[in-house]
Design an enzyme around this catalytic site. Structure first.
Site, PDB file in Angstrom:
ATOM      1  N   GLU A 103     -37.596  45.274  26.848  1.00 27.66           N
ATOM      2  CA  GLU A 103     -37.821  45.645  25.449  1.00 27.66           C
ATOM      3  C   GLU A 103     -38.057  44.329  24.714  1.00 27.66           C
ATOM      4  O   GLU A 103     -37.176  43.454  24.703  1.00 27.66           O
ATOM      5  CB  GLU A 103     -36.605  46.384  24.889  1.00 27.66           C
ATOM      6  N   ASP A 162     -32.479  44.071  11.965  1.00 28.82           N
ATOM      7  CA  ASP A 162     -31.809  43.135  12.856  1.00 28.82           C
ATOM      8  C   ASP A 162     -30.763  42.315  12.134  1.00 28.82           C
ATOM      9  O   ASP A 162     -30.906  41.972  10.959  1.00 28.82           O
ATOM     10  CB  ASP A 162     -32.838  42.196  13.507  1.00 28.82           C
TER      11      ASP A 162
END
Length: 268
Positions: free
Chosen positions: A49, A60
């Site tokens: 990924e 994030d």
């Protein structure tokens, strides 16, 4: 048969789950990033990924934000990312490769142009982190046009209607969040997720990989015991990069050893 389908069939036959590491392409620079990907594969990563660096990665936490900053500071572009992906694909024809990115990176092209380039680079799946399910139609249409799997997130607080929609639209795998919030190894994954896994299977979703806060083998084992097809670890991997920037050889060895340790925990 898609690479994800082939992978899950192979792993089920071997009584294993999948371990999928995440890194940002270009971190800390494009050349080292390619070596890092090789180190993850050497450790036994079942799939990859990979992030394309973006200046405002809202989903994030600080660890992966810093990775994106390092990549951007080393002049990593989407075109460079696709070049790296093309070389990895040529060396590893059966390895599932997924992208995790933000919508603005798609909109700098058109969705059709972006997915065409992704397909040419050997990408299997795309997850667009900041696009809600109900707004994903143009992206999914472009992905379908070029035979790329659309990955959707199943959040921990999802109701049945949301899970049904995720199950209907998803292909490749389902990204099951272990907890709410942003990415980061500092905040541990919260178990159990059994009821979500049961519902996703009932609604016909593709196999679920558990992500967010996965940093230890015990968490991988717990995810698979709960019924997940595997686990994704990002911030814990990126921290190894961050902590060993001045010792590239040590970094690569630690990354390989980390993946080996996490992969060993997938044995059922």
């Amino acid at each position: 048969m898609s690479r994800y389908t082939a992978l899950f069939e192979h792993l089920n036959a071997a009584n294993q789950g999948a371990f999928v590491p995440f890194i940002t392409i270009g971190d800390p620079n494009p050349a080292q990033s390619e070596q890092i990907i090789e180190a993850l594969i050497a450790g036994g990563a079942d799939a990859l990924e990979l992030g394309i660096p973006f200046s405002d990665p809202v989903a994030d936490g600080p660890t992966i934000q810093d990775a994106a900053t390092r990549a951007l500071n080393s002049h990593t572009t989407t075109a460079i990312c696709f070049d790296i992906l093309s070389r990895i694909r040529a060396k590893y024809p059966d390895l599932p490769i997924g992208l995790l990115l933000y919508a603005n990176l798609v909109y700098t092209h058109t969705p059709e142009d972006f997915f065409k380039k992704a397909k040419a680079a050997g990408v299997d799946s795309v997850l667009i982190a900041d696009v809600p399910v109900e707004m994903s139609v143009p992206f999914k249409a472009a992905a379908d046009q070029f035979g790329i799997e659309s990955i959707y997130i199943a959040p921990p607080n999802a109701d049945d209607e949301t899970l049904k929609t995720v199950a209907r639209l998803s292909s490749g795998y389902t990204y099951l969040l272990s907890r709410a919030g942003v990415t980061g190894a500092e905040t541990r994954a919260q178990m159990p997720v059994d009821h979500l896994l049961t519902a996703l299977k009932e609604f016909g979703a593709p196999p679920a990989l558990l992500g967010f806060g996965i940093s230890e083998p015990e968490q991988v084992k717990a995810a698979i015991t709960a019924g997940a097809a595997g686990a994704i670890s990002g911030s814990a991997v990126v921290k190894i990069i961050e902590h060993n920037l001045n010792e590239p050889a040590v970094m690569l060895d630690k990354l390989t050893q980390f993946v080996k340790k996490m992969k060993a925990a997938t044995l059922r």
